[in-house]
Each structure stands twice: as structure tokens, then as C-alpha cells.
Design an enzyme around this catalytic site. Structure first.
Site, short mmCIF file in Angstrom:
data_model
loop_
_atom_site.label_atom_id
_atom_site.label_comp_id
_atom_site.label_asym_id
_atom_site.label_seq_id
_atom_site.Cartn_x
_atom_site.Cartn_y
_atom_site.Cartn_z
N ASP A 132 34.36 34.59 -23.10
CA ASP A 132 34.03 35.84 -22.42
C ASP A 132 34.99 36.95 -22.90
OD1 ASP A 132 32.27 36.89 -19.99
OD2 ASP A 132 34.28 37.68 -19.70
N TRP A 133 35.58 37.73 -21.98
CA TRP A 133 36.51 38.78 -22.38
C TRP A 133 37.75 38.22 -23.06
CZ3 TRP A 133 37.52 43.74 -23.32
CH2 TRP A 133 36.57 44.70 -22.95
N TRP A 185 23.80 42.99 -15.19
CA TRP A 185 25.13 42.51 -14.79
C TRP A 185 26.11 43.67 -14.71
CZ3 TRP A 185 28.78 40.17 -12.57
CH2 TRP A 185 30.08 40.09 -13.10
N ASP A 228 23.04 27.16 -21.69
CA ASP A 228 22.41 27.68 -20.47
C ASP A 228 22.97 29.04 -20.06
OD1 ASP A 228 20.80 25.36 -20.12
OD2 ASP A 228 22.53 24.30 -19.32
N HIS A 243 27.76 29.79 -18.53
CA HIS A 243 28.68 30.77 -19.10
C HIS A 243 30.13 30.30 -19.00
CE1 HIS A 243 30.15 34.61 -20.47
NE2 HIS A 243 30.91 34.73 -19.39
#
Length: 303
Positions: free
Chosen positions: A123-124, A163, A248, A279
């Protein structure tokens, strides 16, 4: 603006997080300072691996991977980004920027582990970590990336736009529930509470609300020029680079291929789309991710 300090009482009942606290002073800019919390597990002279979390999690996300990595011979370093976890939190969302997060993370690295290190990012953690790899490739022995990317503008997906708007304007921004919805396995009530612990009120969520607004996925956004420059170094990065993405994940699940196609060190690596993995892959597939880090470091001759 205020710099909020985490209340230790909020973390008193955190399950499966037996790690010692470590702290580094950070110059936040504009005359403000704060402390960044991080985990430092394993022998001090062992090969270091940086474990970078993303939005809206914290180092708790790595509790399942760290024991395996330490047993394999790593020194595991997992910071809580400013605005997250036990780290200090500016309560003004407009204070956060992509470049400031890069600067804060680089300050932490210079203080804690200035030499070469392996990297796992998600992610980030990837938007920050991959940019750092592109800017200073010689400081990274190998990389494993999961559910992340290094954007340079374009057209964002409808799922991401939804989001981003939710993070900005939703009256209820419950972090633990977000983690629950973005994993393929079920979190216990205690785990959900652990993800809520750093964010007891609305002011403490400023950094978490800000992060989606900072992703440079549309032309003209701040960070695009810096990321384009970083891509030159990232594309030429010739040390082992592995992608392990959750299949997913509706937002970043399909973003492994651009990394594989563009990064030199990603060629002929055993890239994998992990089944039954959302995620927050560290929750769903910690064993596979840890083994990927171990195998990649060994291939690099770093472990």
C-alpha cells in the site's frame, strides 16, 4: 495545529504484539517536531529488513511475519508512519503531503538503519518505499512488493475514487472495520480493536483521512514529477525484485504487472498472485510473504 501523542492506555490490551517500543525524533517541518515509533526485532548486527505499512494500518500489521523473519536471521524494522500507530499525529489533514512523508521516513532511516537493507512494502508503504528505491537504489539489497504501485498520473479507477471520497467525507471512518472489509480472512474483535487503538477520535484520524487524497493518480497532482524521476532508478534496479499480490484486492490487485514489466530486477522472479488474499495481505498470507522475503534475500546474497 496540534501534534497528538498516543495514549498508552489505548494499546494495553493489544493481542499478539509483544514487541518493545523504540522511538526516533522527527523534524516535521514548519517548526513542529514529533516522535516516530518503530519495532526493532532481531540481532542488531543481522541483515535488516524494512517493513513498511500503508493506509490506514500500523506496525501491528506485521506481527505475524516478524517472528518468522527473525528466526530466519533478519533484523526486522517496522516503523509507524507519522499520523499512524503509536507515532505522533498532526491533527490537520492539510499538513500531510507525499513529500513530507518521504522526508519523515528518510529521517527515520538515517537515524536507525543507514546501511543497505531489504524492503517489504505494501500500500502506501510502497508509494514511499518504491520511490526511495528509485531515488537511492544502492541502499536496497532486494525488494518484495505487495498490493502497491508507484503512480505517475493518469485516470484513477472508479473503485479508488469511491475510496478516496469515503476517506475524505464519511462521517464514520472506523479503521478496524476497514481492515476487516479489506481482508479475505476474518479478524477477531480484539484484532479489530487493535487497529482502532491508534485512532480514538476524529482529530487522530487526520493522517489516515489524508493519505488517499495524496495518491498522484490524476494528471497535475503533486508527486507526479518526483515519481517519474524515481521511476528512472526503479526501472533500472537490477537486484532481486519480487511481487506477491493478493488476487482479491479490487483496487491494487492488478497492479503487479507494471512492476514486473518495467523493473529490471523483476525479470525471471517467481511472481505470484496469492489466492484468498485481500488488500491487507500481511493478515491473509503472512507465511507466504515472509518466505518470499527470505527467498528473495537469499537470492540477493543478503541473507
Amino acid at each position: 495545529m496540534q501534534i497528538l501523542k498516543a495514549d498508552p492506555a489505548n494499546f494495553a490490551a493489544i493481542p499478539d504484539y509483544p514487541f518493545a517500543e523504540n522511538w526516533t525524533d522527527i523534524d516535521l517541518g514548519d517548526g513542529f517536531s514529533g516522535r516516530m515509533h518503530y519495532l526493532d526485532e532481531g540481532p542488531a548486527d543481522a541483515p535488516p529488513v524494512l517493513l513498511l505499512h500503508g493506509e490506514p494500518s500500523w506496525s501491528y500489521l506485521y506481527r505475524k511475519m516478524i517472528p518468522t523473519l527473525v528466526e530466519a536471521g533478519f533484523r526486522c524494522l517496522a516503523p509507524d508512519l507519522i499520523g499512524f500507530g503509536k507515532s505522533d499525529k498532526p491533527d490537520d489533514a492539510s499538513f500531510y503531503s507525499y513529500d513530507r512523508h518521504i522526508d519523515w521516513l528518510k529521517q527515520w532511516r538515517e537515524a536507525v538503519v543507514p546501511g543497505p537493507a531489504a524492503l517489504f512494502c505494501q500500500d502506501w508503504g510502497g508509494l514511499l518505499g518504491l520511490r526511495m528505491v528509485g531515488e537511492e537504489p544502492e541502499r536496497f539489497a532486494c525488494v518484495v512488493a505487495s498490493n502497491t504501485f508507484l503512480p505517475t498520473g493518469g485516470t484513477p479507477s472508479p473503485a479508488f475514487l469511491m475510496w478516496r471520497e469515503f476517506a475524505k467525507s464519511s462521517p464514520e471512518f472506523k479503521i478496524g472495520e476497514l481492515l476487516q472489509r479489506a481482508t479475505a480472512t476474518t479478524r477477531t474483535d480484539a484484532e479489530i480493536a487493535a487497529y482502532d487503538a491508534p485512532f480514538p477520535d476524529e482529530p487522530s484520524k487526520a493522517g489516515a483521512r489524508a493519505f488517499p487524497q495524496l495518491v498522484p493518480v490524476e494528471d497535475g497532482m503533486e508527486g507526479i514529477a518526483q515519481n517519474k524521476a524515481a521511476w528512472e532508478g526503479l526501472a533500472a534496479y537490477d537486484k532481486p525484485f519480487l511481487t506477491l499480490f493478493g488476487e482479491d484486492d479490487p483496487i491494487t490487485g492488478g497492479l503487479a504487472q507494471p512492476l514486473i514489466d518495467r523493473i529490471k530486477g523483476a525479470q525471471n522472479m517467481p511472481h505470484t498472485m496469492l489466492p484468498k488474499c485481500g488488500h491487507f495481505c500481511q493478515e491473509d498470507r503472512p507465511a507466504e510473504l515472509a518466505q518470499g522475503v527470505i527467498d528473495t534475500a537469499k537470492k540477493a546474497g543478503f541473507l
